[in-house]
Design a protein around this motif. Structure first.
Motif, PDB file in Angstrom:
ATOM      1  N   SER A   1      -5.986   4.687  -4.034  1.00  0.00           N
ATOM      2  CA  SER A   1      -6.475   5.071  -2.711  1.00  0.00           C
ATOM      3  C   SER A   1      -7.979   5.295  -2.705  1.00  0.00           C
ATOM      4  O   SER A   1      -8.671   4.938  -1.750  1.00  0.00           O
TER       5      SER A   1
ATOM      6  N   LYS B   1      -1.600   6.499  -7.264  1.00  0.00           N
ATOM      7  CA  LYS B   1      -2.023   6.626  -5.875  1.00  0.00           C
ATOM      8  C   LYS B   1      -3.423   7.228  -5.761  1.00  0.00           C
ATOM      9  O   LYS B   1      -4.190   6.855  -4.869  1.00  0.00           O
ATOM     10  N   GLN B   2      -3.780   8.156  -6.664  1.00  0.00           N
ATOM     11  CA  GLN B   2      -5.128   8.736  -6.601  1.00  0.00           C
ATOM     12  C   GLN B   2      -6.190   7.684  -6.907  1.00  0.00           C
ATOM     13  O   GLN B   2      -7.203   7.582  -6.219  1.00  0.00           O
TER      14      GLN B   2
ATOM     15  N   HIS C   1       0.828  -1.202   0.000  1.00  0.00           N
ATOM     16  CA  HIS C   1       0.000   0.000   0.000  1.00  0.00           C
ATOM     17  C   HIS C   1       0.867   1.258   0.000  1.00  0.00           C
ATOM     18  O   HIS C   1       0.584   2.216  -0.732  1.00  0.00           O
ATOM     19  N   ARG C   2       1.915   1.252   0.819  1.00  0.00           N
ATOM     20  CA  ARG C   2       2.803   2.427   0.881  1.00  0.00           C
ATOM     21  C   ARG C   2       3.477   2.663  -0.467  1.00  0.00           C
ATOM     22  O   ARG C   2       3.625   3.809  -0.914  1.00  0.00           O
TER      23      ARG C   2
ATOM     24  N   ASN D   1       0.974   4.076  -2.984  1.00  0.00           N
ATOM     25  CA  ASN D   1       0.591   5.446  -2.642  1.00  0.00           C
ATOM     26  C   ASN D   1       1.690   6.463  -2.929  1.00  0.00           C
ATOM     27  O   ASN D   1       1.478   7.663  -2.747  1.00  0.00           O
TER      28      ASN D   1
END
Length: 215
Positions: free
Chosen positions: A104, A100-101, A90-91, A94
């Motif tokens: 997330s 990431k947009q 996830h990191r 992102n």
């Protein structure tokens, strides 16, 4: 003749819609499986391409493999090592621009809708919409947050008002809790009521009558 045609339609229409939905889901799973096989052809030796082509021709194999993959992924995601690996993933996602947009936003919505600890779509209510005196069924999705919550004084709820007969589209409203009538019917029963345009009405719970419903 008209009565017989309608009776036949009522028999076949639910079955036809069910088959259509199942075909769409199975087609999606098969499509993902074919995409995975096509992707593996890039990294595997040329001698294995004939084996991959044979796997693509086996009917139903894609569905079995994808369901097994989902099961194994769920088992991996629920243990300590899997959760640690997912947090790292996830990191990483992102930190990628544009990705990431999208990631997330989709993850936040899916976690809210499908998480067992969430409250989205777990309660059906009555709200006045689209004008005072006209009521419709809505589903509680939580409470207003962020800047919107700062402009609302009092206890407010976020609700989703589905359209009929297609509940996948609808309207998002923020309404006062005092203007909402809680219902005992389950979310499934409420969806059936909406999709059938009020024809399939849920039975009244035996434990409580309409006078006992909280306002």
């Amino acid at each position: 003749m008209k009565r017989y045609l309608i009776a036949g339609l009522l028999v076949w229409l639910p079955l036809a819609v069910t088959i259509f939905v199942l075909q769409a889901v199975l087609g999606l799973l098969d499509g993902m499986f074919v995409w995975l096989l096509d992707s593996t052809q890039i990294v595997v030796p040329a001698a294995a391409h004939s084996t991959i082509a044979t796997l693509r021709r086996i009917p139903g194999l894609g569905v079995v493999v994808m369901l097994l993959g989902l099961l194994l992924t769920g088992m991996f995601a629920t243990n300590m090592v899997g959760q640690w690996a997912l947090r790292k993933g996830h990191r990483l996602l992102n930190k990628i621009p544009i990705v990431k947009q999208i990631y997330s936003s989709v993850k936040q919505v899916s976690d809210t809708l499908f998480s067992s600890s969430g409250n989205a779509f777990r309660e059906a209510v009555l709200v006045e919409y689209p004008r005072p005196g006209a009521w419709t069924i809505a589903f509680v999705t939580g409470k207003p947050g962020g800047e919107a919550a700062e402009h609302l004084s009092g206890d407010y709820l976020s609700v989703y008002v589905p359209t009929t007969p297609n509940p996948t589209s609808g309207f998002f409203l923020m309404v006062s809790r005092a203007d909402v009538i809680a219902l005992q019917m389950s979310v499934d029963d409420a969806l059936k009521y909406v999709i059938s345009m009020g024809v399939v009405a849920p039975s009244l719970p035996r434990s409580r009558g309409p006078a006992a419903v909280r306002r």
